[in-house]
Design an enzyme around this catalytic site. Structure first.
Site: not given
Length: 328
Positions: A209, A212, A279
């Site tokens: 993301n 990150e 996920d």
């Protein structure tokens, strides 16, 4: 807006999901939700008093990636670690309910099954309580994981690495997986944690993301140029074919080797809860690539899937039917 030919390509790929088989490797979590209402503040401390109305145990972490794959219509197998405890038994029951194989789930006595308890009232998360033990796995447990992967890798169309920093994703495991996916020409899609960035060298596609990507690249992202620099730095560092940076309400940005940067605006009309959205993204990316889509097409498909789950409360999945309807 999608052109008709692009829409048809995505729909044809979704129809192929049932023939795909994906291996999900990573940290298994049980997501425990306590649902309730709040009408007063506790006289004992300045905290809300939650009147519990419902409770649920759900597949979380890498197991939620697997759940997304099943709801999207594919076959999938989970590879990871649980404790020899009540939550571990619940986890196996949840896998059996969706007819997922459990042979890749290794029990260990060295730690409990990771459990995240979220208390939710009036659609708002009040508090989260984690029960876990992270850190290196025993050598025998790692041996069992590596043996399972080596014995079964040839039967999978894609491998997903779902890292939640609990200990499964480590140097020895990743060296083993990297060798096997290269040998069998299987795409490896990684949902990373910044602390482990160099473990993911050689990944086909990595999906950090926004935050990150900043930590992993060392680039502060505040405009399109710095976004490109962060993606390019990650791609070069990891020698990955593509980097997809997920950016919440700003959509997603894809950088593929030899191609211009590609930005996909979000399709989400309302965002209630981002729990598990990553996920869903990585599951739909893996299926898109396994079904013959290009990186850009697979990312577009994943963006639609993410738009479905963020409009739901709690750990949610997107179904193939919902995806078809949204793309239509």
């Amino acid at each position: 807006m999608l052109e008709n030919k692009d829409r048809l390509n995505l729909q044809k790929a979704i129809e192929k999901f049932s023939s795909a088989n994906v291996l999900v490797i990573g940290d298994i979590i049980v997501d425990h939700f306590i649902w309730g209402t709040v009408s007063r503040i506790s006289p004992e401390a300045p905290v809300p008093v939650v009147n519990v109305t419902d409770e649920s145990l759900l597949l979380g972490g890498s197991a939620n990636v697997l759940h997304n794959l099943y709801d999207l219509g594919s076959r999938a197998t989970l590879c990871g670690v649980i404790g020899d405890d009540l939550m571990g038994r619940h986890l196996l029951e949840l896998l059996q309910q969706i007819n997922s194989p459990t042979t890749g789930v290794i029990k260990t006595h060295d730690r409990p099954t990771t459990k995240k308890t979220r208390i939710v009232a009036q659609s708002q998360q009040v508090v989260r309580v984690d029960r876990e033990k992270s850190g290196p796995l025993p050598a025998a447990t790692l041996d069992a994981l590596c043996s399972f992967i080596e014995a079964n890798i040839s039967s999978f169309d894609a491998v997903v690495i779902s890292d939640y920093s609990k200990g499964v994703v480590c140097a020895r495991l990743m060296d083993h997986v990297r060798r096997l996916v290269s040998l069998h020409q299987v795409p490896m899609i990684v949902d990373p944690k910044p602390a482990h960035v160099d473990l993911f060298k050689g990944a086909t596609l990595i999906t950090p993301n926004h935050h990150e990507a900043e930590k992993m690249s060392g680039v502060t992202i505040d405009d399109d140029e710095s976004l490109f620099q962060a993606a390019a730095a990650l791609q070069q560092r990891l020698d990955s074919t593509a980097v997809l940076i997920t950016r919440g309400e700003a959509g997603m940005t894809l950088l593929e080797k030899g191609k211009a940067i590609f930005t996909i605006p979000t399709v989400a009309k309302e965002i209630y809860d981002v729990t598990g959205a990553g996920d869903t993204v990585i599951a739909s990316l893996a299926l898109g690539l396994a079904s013959g889509l290009s990186f850009a097409e697979a990312a577009t498909l994943a963006n639609f899937a993410a738009g479905i789950v963020v409009a739901k409360i709690g750990t949610a999945t997107a179904s193939a039917k919902e995806l078809m309807e949204l793309i239509s």
